[in-house]
Structure formats: C-alpha cells, structure tokens
Design an enzyme around this catalytic site. Structure first.
Site, mmCIF file in Angstrom:
data_model
loop_
_atom_site.group_PDB
_atom_site.id
_atom_site.type_symbol
_atom_site.label_atom_id
_atom_site.label_comp_id
_atom_site.label_asym_id
_atom_site.label_seq_id
_atom_site.Cartn_x
_atom_site.Cartn_y
_atom_site.Cartn_z
ATOM 1 N N ARG A 122 54.001 70.374 -27.173
ATOM 2 C CA ARG A 122 54.085 69.095 -27.862
ATOM 3 C C ARG A 122 53.014 68.938 -28.934
ATOM 4 O O ARG A 122 53.156 68.122 -29.838
ATOM 5 C CB ARG A 122 54.075 67.941 -26.852
ATOM 6 C CG ARG A 122 55.385 67.897 -26.035
ATOM 7 C CD ARG A 122 55.412 66.782 -25.018
ATOM 8 N NE ARG A 122 54.518 67.039 -23.911
ATOM 9 C CZ ARG A 122 54.865 67.622 -22.763
ATOM 10 N NH1 ARG A 122 56.112 68.012 -22.575
ATOM 11 N NH2 ARG A 122 53.975 67.817 -21.819
ATOM 12 N N GLU A 159 45.814 72.537 -11.310
ATOM 13 C CA GLU A 159 45.609 71.938 -10.000
ATOM 14 C C GLU A 159 45.646 73.044 -8.928
ATOM 15 O O GLU A 159 44.795 73.116 -8.046
ATOM 16 C CB GLU A 159 46.693 70.890 -9.743
ATOM 17 C CG GLU A 159 46.414 70.011 -8.541
ATOM 18 C CD GLU A 159 47.525 68.982 -8.309
ATOM 19 O OE1 GLU A 159 47.354 68.154 -7.414
ATOM 20 O OE2 GLU A 159 48.540 69.043 -9.026
#
Lengths: 235, 187
Positions: A122, A159
C-alpha cells in the site's frame, strides 16, 4: 497581546473540532454497497496551528475530516480481534485521495527530499504520487524475491516469527534525503526496517509519513527518534 | 490494431527514448531464460517517470473514465498517479486474501498452475468506464482476469494500458477484444 488573543482563538478552534465518529458505510454513492462495519473513531491528527489565517485552518480541517470519513474499518481481518483500517475506500473518493496526497506534498515539497521509499504494497499507492509531485525518485521496498537484480535485505520481527524487506542496491546514494511512506503504522516494525535499509546505504531518513497511526501500538517508539507524520489516528 | 506511443510514420513521442533507456533488463529472473523487464530503474528517474505518467494522462483525460484499476503490485505504482490526474477512483486488483471485506475472485491460468485476482465488491458500479493499468503485458492472463472482474461488476473496460509489451507472447490476443495501449516493446 494580539498573539495571546490569537492563541485563545486557536484553542477555541480546536475545541470546536469533534472526534470523528466515522460511520462505516461511507456516504457517497460510489461506495454505498460496501459491507457495514462497526462504528469507529477517527481523530484527525494535527498540532496546534502556527499563525496562519483562520480560512486555511478551516480548509485543512475540512480535508482531514473528509479523509478520515472515507477510511473503512473491517473487524476481524486478517484475523479475529484485529480492526483493519482499510484505505481502499479512500481511493474510491478522488477528492479525498487528492487531498491526502496534497497534504503530504505540501509538507515535503521544499525539504530537499530526493528519495521517496514506499513499503509494499500500500506504500506503492501513496508514495509515487508524492514522489512525482516533489520531483523525487521512488524506491519500492519489497517482500523477499520480488525485486530483480542485486538487493540488500533487512529482517524484522512479526508477532510470530520474522519477515524480510528488500531494497535494490544502487537505488539510493549516500547522503540523499529520504522519506518513507506507508498507508499505516501499527507496531512500527515495517517502518523501522525500511529506515534501517535506507540508513545502511547512507541515506538520511528525514521522516516517515503514514495516512493512519494506531497509537496504542506505540509504533512511534520503534522509529529511533525519527519523526513520524500521520494524517489520522485511529482509536 | 495495436496502439503505442509510436505512430505509424515512425514518428515517436520525444519522451519515449528516455523512458526506454531507463528500463533495465535482468536476465534469468525470476527463472532461467526469462529476460525480466525491470521498471524500478524508470522510477529512479523523476523526469522519465513523470513523462510515463503524462503520456497516459494525456491519452485518457476527457474520455469520461471514472475508474482506474491497477494490478498488484506494479500496477499500484502507475495506476494511482493516472487516476489522480484524470479525477478517477483507483481500485487495486490484488492477489487472494489481501483485500479485506467482501471481494469477487477471478482465476486465471499461469504457465504452470493457476492464480487468482480479487476486487472489492462495490468498488465499481455498473456502467462505469474503466481503464486497467499494469507495468507490463506478457501472456495477457493477468489483464484478462482484470477485465473479467470489472465486467462482472458491470463496468465498461475502455482500454488496457501498460508501459511495456512482450509482443512474442501475444498477450494482446487474450484481452477479450479490448484495445491495448503501450509505450514500448520489450528491450
């Protein structure tokens, strides 16, 4: 005396601006068939205004409000518990998309920036229009094995596990002033990796710019003191 | 009939040679035998990048195009500047599971196996005039899938626009009759 008075005016102007509660059915007809989502808060991010006319303050606030209102929140994407900030609905509003780019171009146009680096994917949407407008080159920072030819690689934490980001060797020269662009900063891991890539080749990262920040994730702290500029904060 | 920024009389837009010279060919990428047309070196030349966008914008201004659809990932680089300049919305067409929310999917054939392209439901309205943008057309499979997605949503695909064509791969023939506009053939 008049500065004090203006200061008071500025504060009262700020108090007039509500938290933006963005309905998740963006209003314009072109997006009326998007699926409904939860209400969310989108608060335009801006500093205390410097001494400028009230007209320009109003215009900036209007642009930010419209930008914030076009962002769609998708719950439980990509996994349960995450409220995903979807900028594709902003791209469906030509004026809001134009305003987003304009506000960033206004900030960076006279800063001697010769490189805009955009993070896949993006960042590829917002980076090039900024680069074109300020006369800088655009450098895509990509996932592994996407860039052909010689690259340098920077690992960063997810994560669970790690990922890698790559940049072309020779794209950026030592001493160049660079801007890093992405749609959003969450934990800051991606932007920190982007900054490290640029600094490894001797560029000076002037700032990181995102449309949206998720402040609770404290991504700003990962940027090693590099400034971060965002248009909208998502609560 | 193919269209590119070289007119039949060999009269070429004066901006083209610089654009062509910016494209880097990387041999044996992503695999042996492929001469990869690398546009990242074009993006490093602000004037050439601007000229590239301008050539498309000049062609599509005033043609009532309200949608520019860009194919992930390099179509996300060229599509948005064109959309911004002509006042159209920009729609990213993406690999599976990247777009959040409701999508429609189109499968297409690769050399080995298949791939899939997705578009958001509701991004395009029936009757809207659309342009599809990617950096390059090879076999035409990706562009064909892009055209299908837009047409399934009721849009009218006006043209496909790419910087580079690999003419030997005849991708032009896979575009459902849609015209193709390119700036250059592969180096």
């Amino acid at each position: 005396m008049h500065l004090y008075f203006f200061g008071m005016l500025s504060l009262s102007f700020l108090h007039k601006v509500p938290l933006i509660r963005s309905p998740l059915l963006p209003q314009p007809s072109s997006t009326s068939r998007l699926s409904p989502s939860l209400l969310c808060f989108h608060k335009p991010s801006f500093r205390l205004p410097s001494i400028r006319s009230m007209a320009s303050e109003g215009a900036e606030d209007h642009r930010l409000k419209r930008i914030a209102s076009t962002i769609r929140v998708i719950p439980d994407f990509p996994k349960p518990g995450i409220l995903f900030q979807d900028i594709t609905t902003l791209l469906l509003e030509p004026e809001a998309f134009r305003d987003t780019i304009d506000m960033l171009v206004e900030r960076y146009r006279d800063k001697g920036i010769s490189v805009v680096a955009g993070v896949e994917a993006r960042g590829f949407i917002f980076g090039p229009p900024i680069a074109l407008a300020i006369g800088a080159k655009f450098v895509p920072l990509r996932k592994p094995k996407k860039l052909p030819g010689e690259v340098i690689s920077e690992e960063y934490s997810l994560e669970y596990g790690t990922d890698k980001m790559e940049m072309h060797v020779g794209a950026v020269q030592a001493g160049e002033r660079a801007l890093v662009v992405d749609d959003l900063i969450a934990t800051g891991g991606t932007l920190a990796a982007a900054m490290r890539l640029l600094e490894r080749v001797g560029a000076e990262v002037v700032e990181c710019a995102c449309v949206i920040e998720l402040p609770e994730l404290k991504g700003r702290d990962k940027l090693d003191g590099r400034p971060l500029f965002v248009l909208v904060k998502a609560a | 009939m193919g269209e590119m920024a070289v007119r039949e009389e060999k009269e070429q837009d004066p901006r083209i040679p610089r654009i062509v010279s910016c494209i880097r060919v990387v041999p044996d990428f992503p695999k042996k035998g492929i001469m990869f047309q690398d546009i990242t070196t074009l993006l490093l030349d602000p004037k050439a990048f601007k000229d590239t966008v301008d050539l498309f914008v000049e062609r599509y201004t005033g043609r009532d195009i309200c949608v520019v659809a860009g194919v992930e990932a390099r179509g996300l680089i060229f599509g948005p500047p064109i959309a911004l300049a002509i006042g159209a919305k920009f729609i990213p067409l993406r690999k599976p599971r990247k777009l959040p929310g409701e999508v429609i999917s189109e499968n297409y054939i690769l050399e080995y196996g298949t791939d899939c392209l997705e578009m958001h439901v509701g991004a395009v309205q029936p009757g809207e005039r659309a342009l599809v943008v990617d950096d390059l057309i090879a076999t035409g499979g990706t562009l064909c899938a892009a055209i299908s997605l837009l047409e399934r949503a009721g849009a009218e695909v006006v043209e496909c626009a790419c910087v580079i064509e690999l003419p030997e791969l005849k991708g032009r023939e896979r575009l459902n009759g849609k015209p193709l506009y390119i700036l250059m053939e592969s180096r």
